[in-house]
Design an enzyme around this catalytic site. Sequence first.
Site, PDB file in Angstrom:
ATOM      1  N   GLY A  81       0.693  -5.402   1.330  1.00 51.04           N
ATOM      2  CA  GLY A  81      -0.568  -5.602   0.625  1.00 51.04           C
ATOM      3  C   GLY A  81      -0.451  -6.515  -0.573  1.00 51.04           C
TER       4      GLY A  81
ATOM      5  N   ASP B 130      -1.269  -9.924   0.533  1.00 52.68           N
ATOM      6  CA  ASP B 130      -2.724 -10.076   0.583  1.00 52.68           C
ATOM      7  C   ASP B 130      -3.260 -10.487  -0.787  1.00 52.68           C
ATOM      8  OD1 ASP B 130      -3.335  -9.140   3.340  1.00 52.68           O
ATOM      9  OD2 ASP B 130      -2.581  -7.221   2.613  1.00 52.68           O
TER      10      ASP B 130
ATOM     11  N   ILE C 217       0.838  -1.199   0.000  1.00 49.12           N
ATOM     12  CA  ILE C 217       0.000   0.000   0.000  1.00 49.12           C
ATOM     13  C   ILE C 217       0.872   1.247   0.000  1.00 49.12           C
ATOM     14  CG2 ILE C 217      -1.665   1.339   1.363  1.00 49.12           C
ATOM     15  CD1 ILE C 217      -2.987  -1.218   2.165  1.00 49.12           C
TER      16      ILE C 217
ATOM     17  N   ASP D 254      -4.472  -6.729   7.379  1.00 53.51           N
ATOM     18  CA  ASP D 254      -5.927  -6.795   7.499  1.00 53.51           C
ATOM     19  C   ASP D 254      -6.671  -6.995   6.182  1.00 53.51           C
ATOM     20  OD1 ASP D 254      -5.501  -4.301   6.396  1.00 53.51           O
ATOM     21  OD2 ASP D 254      -6.331  -3.164   8.078  1.00 53.51           O
TER      22      ASP D 254
ATOM     23  N   GLU E  11       3.366  -5.590   7.616  1.00 59.03           N
ATOM     24  CA  GLU E  11       2.472  -4.706   8.358  1.00 59.03           C
ATOM     25  C   GLU E  11       2.897  -4.413   9.797  1.00 59.03           C
ATOM     26  OE1 GLU E  11       0.044  -5.947   4.842  1.00 59.03           O
ATOM     27  OE2 GLU E  11       1.557  -6.865   6.143  1.00 59.03           O
TER      28      GLU E  11
END
Length: 272
Positions: free
Chosen positions: A122, A125, A71, A153, A145
């Site tokens: 991210g 993810d 991110i 998350d 993270e």
Amino acid sequence: MAEEKYKTLEVVEKNPKSGVFHLYLNRPRQRNALTHDFFTEFPKALYALDHNRDVNVIVLSGAGDHFCSGIDISQLKSITQSYHDAGESLRRQILAMQDSVTALERCQKPVIASIHGACIGGAIDIVTACDLRYCTEDAFFSVKEVDLALAADLGTLQRLPLIVGYGNAMELALTARWFSGSEAKQLGLVSRAFPSKDDLDQAVSVLAQEIAAKSPLAIMGTKTVLLKSRDLTVDQGLDFVATMNSARLLSSDLTEAVAAQLQKRKPVFSKL
């Protein structure tokens, strides 16, 4: 059909009529860092590809020198400033971003992650929500993270343990340590690691075309059953696939597959 233009993505059909479409994270100067625009565009692009009858397989990769650096830090700063002291608003934002990643599983067409360079935060993810993963040996990964005072998350903590095992996932997530493409193969995060990006691109292209040549109905059904069975007992999973196949065994694809094998020719399957 003409593809929509995106700010953060690019869709390319390299070989016409192959059934393989390439979806690129397309901010190479920013190492494909994920912005608000990405989380808006990504599910839209996957939906369009899923509903395009010419698409059988999607290859997800990064433009430039990296797959994805996670991110965008400016995006993270913007989110925290915008939602300061507004917990429920922030929760809804996180849920929306989670949904953008889960769009990979919602897409009925198989998605292959082709990873080179950075695959950070991210990006983990995203790749854990893909169906198949391949990388270069010198790719580098980190569940980053905790170094940003966060718990991952967007799906890593839910999906990674199912791929690499609970103990390995816990160690990677708590330490945020960097690990190579070669170690990613040892852990089972990727199916294979290749010496160079050219080798990776060539192997993924061959694999994608092999899958694209199979019955789309069977490929989509297999993905659906595997994802569904993840949350079911064995008995429930068996019941689910029996119910699904009782309808699909009547398809013309089965007749065509049997006929092609008997006639020693390549089958021609229906588009979905």
